[in-house]
Design an enzyme around this catalytic site. Structure first.
Site, PDB file in Angstrom:
ATOM      1  N   HIS A 549       0.851  -1.185   0.000  1.00  0.00           N
ATOM      2  CA  HIS A 549       0.000   0.000   0.000  1.00  0.00           C
ATOM      3  C   HIS A 549       0.887   1.234   0.000  1.00  0.00           C
ATOM      4  O   HIS A 549       2.112   1.148   0.123  1.00  0.00           O
ATOM      5  CB  HIS A 549      -0.894   0.002   1.247  1.00  0.00           C
ATOM      6  CG  HIS A 549      -0.111   0.121   2.529  1.00  0.00           C
ATOM      7  ND1 HIS A 549       0.607  -0.944   3.059  1.00  0.00           N
ATOM      8  CD2 HIS A 549       0.105   1.164   3.371  1.00  0.00           C
ATOM      9  CE1 HIS A 549       1.217  -0.553   4.165  1.00  0.00           C
ATOM     10  NE2 HIS A 549       0.932   0.720   4.377  1.00  0.00           N
ATOM     11  N   ASP A 551       0.889   5.293   1.855  1.00  0.00           N
ATOM     12  CA  ASP A 551       0.311   5.849   3.077  1.00  0.00           C
ATOM     13  C   ASP A 551      -0.595   7.053   2.872  1.00  0.00           C
ATOM     14  O   ASP A 551      -1.343   7.409   3.786  1.00  0.00           O
ATOM     15  CB  ASP A 551       1.433   6.224   4.062  1.00  0.00           C
ATOM     16  CG  ASP A 551       2.052   5.002   4.713  1.00  0.00           C
ATOM     17  OD1 ASP A 551       1.415   3.936   4.698  1.00  0.00           O
ATOM     18  OD2 ASP A 551       3.183   5.113   5.231  1.00  0.00           O
ATOM     19  N   HIS A 621       4.758   0.007  -0.132  1.00  0.00           N
ATOM     20  CA  HIS A 621       5.495  -0.835   0.813  1.00  0.00           C
ATOM     21  C   HIS A 621       4.534  -1.785   1.513  1.00  0.00           C
ATOM     22  O   HIS A 621       3.315  -1.632   1.452  1.00  0.00           O
ATOM     23  CB  HIS A 621       6.225   0.027   1.849  1.00  0.00           C
ATOM     24  CG  HIS A 621       5.301   0.935   2.619  1.00  0.00           C
ATOM     25  ND1 HIS A 621       4.845   2.138   2.111  1.00  0.00           N
ATOM     26  CD2 HIS A 621       4.727   0.813   3.847  1.00  0.00           C
ATOM     27  CE1 HIS A 621       4.041   2.714   2.990  1.00  0.00           C
ATOM     28  NE2 HIS A 621       3.941   1.929   4.055  1.00  0.00           N
ATOM     29  N   ARG A 631       6.739  -9.456  16.489  1.00  0.00           N
ATOM     30  CA  ARG A 631       7.474  -8.329  15.891  1.00  0.00           C
ATOM     31  C   ARG A 631       6.886  -7.041  16.439  1.00  0.00           C
ATOM     32  O   ARG A 631       5.707  -6.748  16.256  1.00  0.00           O
ATOM     33  CB  ARG A 631       7.316  -8.386  14.373  1.00  0.00           C
ATOM     34  CG  ARG A 631       7.909  -7.240  13.567  1.00  0.00           C
ATOM     35  CD  ARG A 631       7.405  -7.388  12.131  1.00  0.00           C
ATOM     36  NE  ARG A 631       8.052  -6.548  11.157  1.00  0.00           N
ATOM     37  CZ  ARG A 631       7.647  -5.336  10.807  1.00  0.00           C
ATOM     38  NH1 ARG A 631       6.609  -4.792  11.425  1.00  0.00           N
ATOM     39  NH2 ARG A 631       8.283  -4.668   9.849  1.00  0.00           N
TER      40      ARG A 631
END
Length: 677
Positions: A549, A551, A621, A631
């Site tokens: 996508h 931002d 990204h 994570r």
């Protein structure tokens, strides 16, 4: 078929049948039950609840359409229009519609579904869950159908495309299993008709083109009926609304008219696309006039050619076709009535919308709905037919940012001595990208991870959705203000909450300095987020933790564009991710080309590493699947427009200021941190 999957089918059938005979259960509650069942690996319940949710969603839509059309037909506006006559018809329609819907829907008629759930259904997210659940239940035919349905609206989802290829290679999955369960019939008939037309099977193509037109006009009626509900009034606070009655009525009906006018665009837009097919409705008549000519049915060809000219008056090629048909028939014809009536109504709507926008001060822009493709073949006096070109064209109110000029400076000071430049834009194969190490220390990483374990909640930051991007991971998050609240209440060390605040400010200063920005970067959103692989759901996994996508714009990989329009956060200018650990499997951050497939750079997270980049279409990204462990990172988005500063950040600033001055412990407080929290 094993015993587990065999037991599921009767349950699904009973669920669907019960929905048609009793009050509907709210589809969002069924959807939530399905998601919860998925997190518990109860795949039979996932199928049962998700199929019921989809059925409820569809039946609710059909009920609204049926009731509104029936009541509209029973209580029409009088031709000799009066104020009392108008309000009488409106009241009678309401008195007719509400009981009609409640008779089928029951309590759901008063149940308000959140925008997030509605967006999930419009994006076909339930089929992503169904595909995985059917796969676990060893029902590959149904999994293939769910995957195909999802992929039609999400063509950028690389992993689902790979899943479909795997299903195609299986001997127990046949071509007829790849069906779009949410197919719009007018588009399906049209697509199939074009294929027959291209093969020269004009007789069969005519049948499907005519069927497509019937379905199109029926879909248009249904779309308009769905507009006859509550409207959103932008920029108006109706608790303090002081307009007169007539202005209120005018405002509401202007919104309804705008919704109905947009049906033209909606019906021409394929699933997962941002822009409509160019010249969509007129193309039906263009194809038909030439197909009828090929079948030596010149009278029908003339009618269709004249109909096309209603949309494109004076079109050179079609005018020549009309002259040819008239000459051969030695008589004239008329445009088809359904299109003539449709265009008259469309014109009246446009005039009313322009009038309403002037009265209410609302900007209205007419879309480019009937653009001509201009791709015909001229063969002397032989009628010309379309070449079938259907291109995507941006509507006039969209802004294409894929080729926009962006700030290109970089290489400014890193502000803090410990911070080390690892890769710049050139090394990361893009523009406005940077990779830095040692932004924070190992001790600070450890403290923030401990904070995350204490303060983050499942779905927090994602409007309560535990798995917003993939059902194979659990997402937990917390904001700066929330951590300060926990610190003030003694639930976590206040020192740790302040560290989160200070680290985010450190990241902001670094990004602002490195990219040599001429204006201040403001926080748009700050999020402490952890992604945890769900045990038992990682076998043969090939989806992403976070799909590709951009931002601040809507990525359209097929058109190779990124559209800067809502619901994208168009005001965001820069983004950064500060990683807190690297002891997990998978989870690499990736940059791609705008096709959402070609990876241009990969970043392996570790403690203290930060990747920063501009937020536009130049930097698509995503995050690879986290297949083991947890994570954690601090995600930050920034804006250069102070109007879009994060409200929670401003409140957090005041809390920190109050704590620093120790005014929190006095009775003469100007700011009480707890009030801010």
């Amino acid at each position: 078929m094993d015993g587990n999957s065999a037991a599921v089918l009767p349950v699904v059938l009973l669920t669907v049948l019960s929905i048609s005979s009793a009050f509907l259960q709210p589809y969002d509650l069924l959807y939530d039950d399905a998601v919860q069942a998925f997190s518990q690996s109860d795949y039979g319940s996932v199928v049962r609840h998700m199929e019921a949710a989809l059925s409820s969603f569809s039946e609710l839509r059909r009920t609204k359409v049926r009731c509104r059309l029936r009541c509209q037909d029973q209580h029409q506006f009088e031709s000799n229009f009066t104020d009392l006559g108008f309000f009488y018809a409106v009241l009678r329609r309401a008195a007719c519609t509400n009981p009609c819907i409640e008779e089928k829907v029951g309590a759901q008629s008063l149940h308000k579904v959140s925008e997030d759930v509605l967006q999930d259904f419009n994006r076909r997210i339930p089929y992503n869950y169904l595909q995985m659940a059917y796969q676990k239940l060893k029902m590959p035919d149904k999994a293939a159908a769910a995957a195909h349905t999802y992929f039609q609206a999400n063509p950028e989802h690389v992993e689902m495309g790979q899943n479909l290829e795997q299903y195609k290679d299986r001997q127990d999955v046949r071509p007829e299993h790849f069906v779009d369960r949410e197919a719009r019939m007018h588009q399906l008939y049209f697509t199939d008709a074009v294929k027959l037309y291209d093969k020269g099977d004009y007789g069969a193509a005519i049948i499907l083109f005519e069927d497509a037109l019937v379905e199109y006009f029926q879909a248009d009626v249904e779309c308009r009926a769905l507009c006859q509900g509550p409207q959103k009034f932008e920029n108006h606070d109706h608790l303090r609304y002081r307009y007169s009655l007539h202005e209120l009525v005018s405002d509401h009906f202007t919104q309804v008219l705008h919704c109905e006018h947009e049906c033209v665009r909606d019906l021409a837009t394929r699933p997962g696309r941002l822009t409509p097919m160019e010249n969509y409705l007129p193309l039906h008549y263009d194809y038909l006039q030439f197909a009828y000519y090929q079948m030596d049915r010149l009278e029908e060809a003339l009618h269709c050619a004249l109909t096309y000219l209603l949309f494109h008056e004076g079109d050179e090629f079609m005018t020549e076709n009309v002259d040819y048909y008239r000459e051969m028939l030695e008589r004239d014809g008329k445009p088809r009535e359904e299109a003539a009536w449709y265009l008259r109504r469309h014109k009246q709507e446009l005039e009313l919308l322009l009038m309403g926008s002037d009265i209410m001060g609302v900007e209205f822009t007419e879309g480019n709905y009937w653009s001509s493709t201009g791709g015909r073949h001229d063969s002397n006096r032989i009628p010309s037919g379309t070449d079938g070109g259907m291109e995507y064209v941006p509507i006039s109110d969209k802004k294409n940012v894929s080729s926009a000029v962006v700030h290109t400076q970089e290489g400014g000071p890193l502000v803090y001595d410990s911070v080390r430049l690892v890769q710049n834009s050139a090394a990361l194969n893009g523009s406005q990208r940077v990779l830095l190490d040692s932004v924070i220390s190992e001790d600070e990483c450890s403290e923030l991870r401990h904070l995350a374990h204490s303060v983050t909640m499942a779905g927090d930051g994602y409007r309560g959705r535990m798995s917003p991007h993939t059902p194979n991971e659990k997402f937990e998050g917390a904001t700066v203000l929330k951590t300060l609240q926990y610190g003030y209440e003694g639930r976590v060390p206040l020192r740790s909450a302040r560290l989160f605040y200070e680290v985010s400010e450190r990241a902001r200063r670094i990004i602002e300095s490195y990219f040599m920005l001429n204006s201040t970067l403001h926080f748009s959103y700050t999020h402490l987020v952890c992604r945890t692989a769900i045990t038992g759901q990682q076998d043969h996994r090939n989806d992403l933790s976070h799909p590709i996508h951009a931002d601040n714009c809507l990525l359209d990989p097929e058109a190779n564009e990124c559209w800067k329009e809502p619901p994208a956060y168009t005001y965001r200018d820069y983004s950064a991710l500060l990683y807190l650990n690297g002891d997990f499997s998978g989870g690499e951050f990736i940059f791609t080309e705008m096709d959402a497939k070609t990876v241009t750079a990969t970043v392996k997270p570790k403690c203290g590493r930060m990747v920063g980049f501009s937020s536009g279409g130049e930097n698509p990204h995503g995050v690879k699947a986290v297949t083991g462990g947890q994570r954690c990172a601090v995600a930050l988005w920034f804006t250069m427009d102070p109007l879009f500063r994060e409200l929670e950040r401003l409140q957090a600033d005041e809390v920190i200021q109050a704590l620093d001055t120790q005014s929190v412990w006095t009775h003469s407080l100007n700011i009480n941190p707890k009030d801010e929290l």
